[in-house]
Design an enzyme around this catalytic site. Structure first.
Site, mmCIF file in Angstrom:
data_model
loop_
_atom_site.group_PDB
_atom_site.id
_atom_site.type_symbol
_atom_site.label_atom_id
_atom_site.label_comp_id
_atom_site.label_asym_id
_atom_site.label_seq_id
_atom_site.Cartn_x
_atom_site.Cartn_y
_atom_site.Cartn_z
ATOM 1 N N CYS A 148 0.846 -1.189 0.000
ATOM 2 C CA CYS A 148 0.000 0.000 0.000
ATOM 3 C C CYS A 148 0.883 1.240 0.000
ATOM 4 C CB CYS A 148 -0.910 -0.002 1.234
ATOM 5 S SG CYS A 148 -1.907 1.495 1.389
ATOM 6 N N ASN A 170 1.415 -8.759 -0.161
ATOM 7 C CA ASN A 170 0.415 -9.768 0.182
ATOM 8 C C ASN A 170 1.073 -10.991 0.796
ATOM 9 O OD1 ASN A 170 -0.384 -8.079 -2.167
ATOM 10 N ND2 ASN A 170 -2.311 -9.146 -1.971
#
Length: 312
Positions: free
Chosen positions: A246, A255
């Site tokens: 992010c 992830n």
């Protein structure tokens, strides 16, 4: 103790979330080769790209070429999704005849403004526009919704479950068929994960597919998966090599690595149909473009095995 959900499905998001987090441009042919390796590993559900402005994300400038090449493989059972931030991207996905589009909207008002430069209400208006256009189209993609910052926001902190539930209802009224709850900055813990599902399931509309998109910022990604497997989660999203992240959360990791997730699920007796070693080789290849962002245990195991004993 609740029974483990053994019907959960795997969704690979590396060709979108992973690729777009890498600053060095990955040549189109290399992207296509990596996706082909994912297919060879057994991946059948994939977020293959995002239709966004090349000025905003140069890495996705070749989205149409990548989609066309992957579709040309004609792999049986393959389901392709693209992330779309607006109606323009949704039209591109419609033209490319994808199976689904993933519209991203943040639970946090502040994060939504930072991420897509809109208020939450403005994002819902854009989603309504997409839904209206798709309703009038023949063979339109399904509409999925990712709810970013479900488990916490870098600006506002924890988000009320009641707010998440309200947004799910608004999306369902627009025809959304799958909701993806995203731990965008990787702040969730297993107890929070259990409490979240216990609180939200009784107040959700019936008939929705419910999914999870987890980041591994604090090393709790797989632990959160384990906690979620006690609930009716339809699918889990992961990125090969653990790439992603992010941009509005300094230090946030990518992830959970798909190969690590596959390894855990298979060892628990949950069949994925995915070969860990082939997937790991794709992760190691992608790591050449951003070695600092590589975050995969199983890929390191495969690399060590190859270095020690020769090609697997």
């Amino acid at each position: 103790m609740k029974e483990i959900n053994r019907t959960v499905q795997l969704v690979e998001v590396g060709p979108r979330d992973g690729f777009q987090s890498i600053k060095t441009f990955i040549p189109t042919e290399k992207k296509i080769d990596l996706v082909k390796t994912l297919l060879a590993a057994g991946i059948r559900r994939m977020e293959v790209t995002s239709f966004v402005s090349p000025k905003a994300i140069p890495q996705m400038a070749d989205a149409r070429e990548v989609v066309a090449a992957v579709k040309a493989e004609r792999v049986e059972g393959l389901q392709l999704t693209a992330l779309v931030p607006n109606a323009f991207g949704a039209r591109a996905a419609l033209e490319m005849e994808l199976d689904a589009v993933n519209f991203v909207l943040s639970v946090s008002e502040t994060h939504n403004r930072e991420n897509v430069r809109r208020t939450v209400d403005e994002s819902f208006a854009e989603l309504a526009k997409i839904a209206e256009e798709y309703a009038a189209a023949e063979k339109a993609p399904r509409i999925l919704l990712s709810l970013a910052t479900t488990f916490g926001c870098p600006f506002e902190g924890p988000q009320p479950v009641s707010r998440v539930a309200d947004m799910v209802h608004r999306a369902a009224d627009l025809g959304v068929t799958r909701i993806i709850f995203a731990d965008t900055i990787g702040v969730a813990d297993p107890l929070q994960m259990e409490t979240f599902w216990e609180d939200i399931l009784p107040v959700l509309p019936e008939g929705l597919e419910l999914s999870l998109h987890l980041h591994d910022t604090r090393g709790l990604g797989l632990a959160n998966v384990y906690a979620a497997l006690r609930f009716p989660v339809h699918s889990l999203e992961a990125s090969f090599g653990g790439f992603g992240g992010c941009p509005f959360a300094p230090g946030a990791a990518g992830n959970i690595a798909t190969e690590d997730l596959v390894n855990m699920l298979e060892r628990m007796g949950i069949s994925t149909g995915v070969d860990v070693e082939t997937l790991s080789r794709a992760a190691l290849e992608l790591a050449r473009f951003a070695p600092e962002a590589f975050n995969s245990h199983m890929a390191r195991v495969v690399a060590g095995k190859t270095a020690c004993c020769g090609p697997a």
